[in-house]
Enzyme design. Structure first.
Site, PDB file in Angstrom:
ATOM      1  N   CYS A 134       0.831  -1.205   0.000  1.00 63.65           N
ATOM      2  CA  CYS A 134       0.000   0.000   0.000  1.00 63.65           C
ATOM      3  C   CYS A 134       0.867   1.256   0.000  1.00 63.65           C
ATOM      4  O   CYS A 134       1.391   1.651   1.045  1.00 63.65           O
ATOM      5  CB  CYS A 134      -0.923  -0.006   1.215  1.00 63.65           C
ATOM      6  SG  CYS A 134      -1.944   1.467   1.318  1.00 63.65           S
ATOM      7  N   CYS A 137      -0.386   4.114   2.172  1.00 64.35           N
ATOM      8  CA  CYS A 137      -0.158   3.909   3.608  1.00 64.35           C
ATOM      9  C   CYS A 137       1.302   4.161   3.972  1.00 64.35           C
ATOM     10  O   CYS A 137       1.603   4.806   4.964  1.00 64.35           O
ATOM     11  CB  CYS A 137      -0.475   2.481   4.036  1.00 64.35           C
ATOM     12  SG  CYS A 137      -1.950   1.762   3.343  1.00 64.35           S
ATOM     13  N   ASP A 138       2.214   3.617   3.193  1.00 62.50           N
ATOM     14  CA  ASP A 138       3.610   3.547   3.630  1.00 62.50           C
ATOM     15  C   ASP A 138       4.582   4.396   2.813  1.00 62.50           C
ATOM     16  O   ASP A 138       5.757   4.488   3.162  1.00 62.50           O
ATOM     17  CB  ASP A 138       4.086   2.083   3.580  1.00 62.50           C
ATOM     18  CG  ASP A 138       3.275   1.214   4.532  1.00 62.50           C
ATOM     19  OD1 ASP A 138       2.863   1.723   5.583  1.00 62.50           O
ATOM     20  OD2 ASP A 138       3.041   0.041   4.217  1.00 62.50           O
TER      21      ASP A 138
END
Ligand code: NDP
Length: 312
Positions: A134, A137-138
């Site tokens: 992701c 997300c990261d």
């Protein structure tokens, strides 16, 4: 047999938000945690983009907060996994892997989706230490660093473009000699000078002492001119698709061609009244915790309305 008013399958942001709303509405919901208690987020480390946590929060801690908030309003959390769902008669009947069978007047399906991985042992070894599925997300953790994205579809192009906005350099590892992504997404990748596309390449493994430092690749595997080489990277992002966890409902609920549960426009209503789908199992596009939480809220509100209209 026990008959519930609202049963929620899944314990990610969608499931627990549905539980908070259903609990506060007096529906005495029961959440079945499923295979991955806390949902997909528990695979990442820190969450920085969920509103309300200005300093960021550990993903497991956040999901623990969700759970405690749901329990505060009377949600019962059970740890079994659903193995069979019969939606053909009312109340609906669900069977679980601990041998129990439960009936429910409303069902909220929040079983999520699972990112596909290549199946390399190193993906497991470096999970949370450089391997992610992701970028939204990261990606932030890779500012001014070098990363690789695997895949040639729209997701891979979108993630590579997103990461190029943060990272110093992005490799796009594509197994074929062309991209599958739409023309518009391809153009974005081709025109981004930070992205280098490695066509006809497969990943053999990852290496690094404390986290990912590089990947072993093969170009034109099995051909006479096959070539083995390494790239130096700090992050390895999978973007080879997701699998919605909807198999239990195949043949009962309307699914799209990739298995996502079809809902009635922006509402979480499925083709069976009393059955609602929330979160990633019905969302091929956004796949964000905040979006899942919002759809869980909608599902609980719809469940409450349904129960009221049926005098249940
Ligand atoms: P896709 O199935 O479209 O693409 C998956 C990609 O991963 C393909 O390039 C595929 O390669 C590659 N792949 C699959 N398995 C492997 C493997 N084992 N090793 C290496 N590569 C692999 O998935 P997406 O998630 O990209 O998209 C899903 C759907 O969502 C699509 O319909 C897409 O259009 C849509 N979408 C739309 C967006 C938008 O419009 N903004 C954004 C994101 C998704 P190969 O081509 O060789 O099969």
């Amino acid at each position: 047999m026990e008959t519930l008013r609202t049963l929620i399958l899944g314990s990610g942001p969608a499931g627990y938000t549905a539980a908070i709303y259903a609990g506060r509405a007096g529906l005495s919901p029961v959440v079945y945690e499923g295979l991955q208690p806390g949902g997909q987020l528990t695979q990442t480390t820190e969450i920085e983009n969920f509103p309300g946590y200005p300093e960021g929060i550990d993903a497991n801690e956040m999901m623990d907060d969700f759970r405690r908030q749901a329990e505060r309003f009377g949600t019962e959390v059970r740890s079994a996994v659903c193995t069979k769902a019969d939606l053909s008669t009312r109340p609906f009947t669900l069977t679980f892997d601990d041998g129990s069978t439960v009936q429910t007047h409303t069902l909220i399906i929040a079983t999520g989706a699972s990112a596909k991985y290549l199946g390399l042992a190193d993906e497991e070894k470096y999970r949370g230490q450089g391997v992610s599925a992701c970028a939204t997300c990261d990606g932030f953790f890779y500012r001014k660093r070098t990363v690789a994205v695997v895949g040639g579809g729209d997701t891979a192009c979108e993630e590579a473009t997103y990461l190029a906005g943060l990272a110093k350099k992005v490799y796009l590892i594509v197994r074929k000699n062309h991209l599958r992504a739409s023309k518009a997404m391809q153009d974005r990748v081709f025109n981004n000078e930070k992205i280098e596309i490695l066509f006809e390449c497969n990943t053999l493994g990852l290496f690094g002492e404390d986290g990912v430092e590089g990947a072993h690749l093969v170009r034109r595997k099995g051909e006479p001119d096959e070539e083995l080489f390494d790239i130096a990277i700090d992050g390895f992002f999978l973007a080879i698709g997701h699998r919605p966890n909807s198999e239990l409902f195949r043949g009962q609920l309307e699914l799209d061609e990739t298995g996502y549960i079809m809902t009635d426009g922006p509402s979480p209503r499925t083709n069976i009244p009393g059955v609602f789908a929330a979160g990633d199992v019905a969302d091929p596009h956004y796949r964000q915790a905040i979006v899942a939480a919002a759809s869980g809220c909608k599902a609980a509100m719809e469940a409450e309305r349904y129960l009221q209209s049926e005098n249940l």
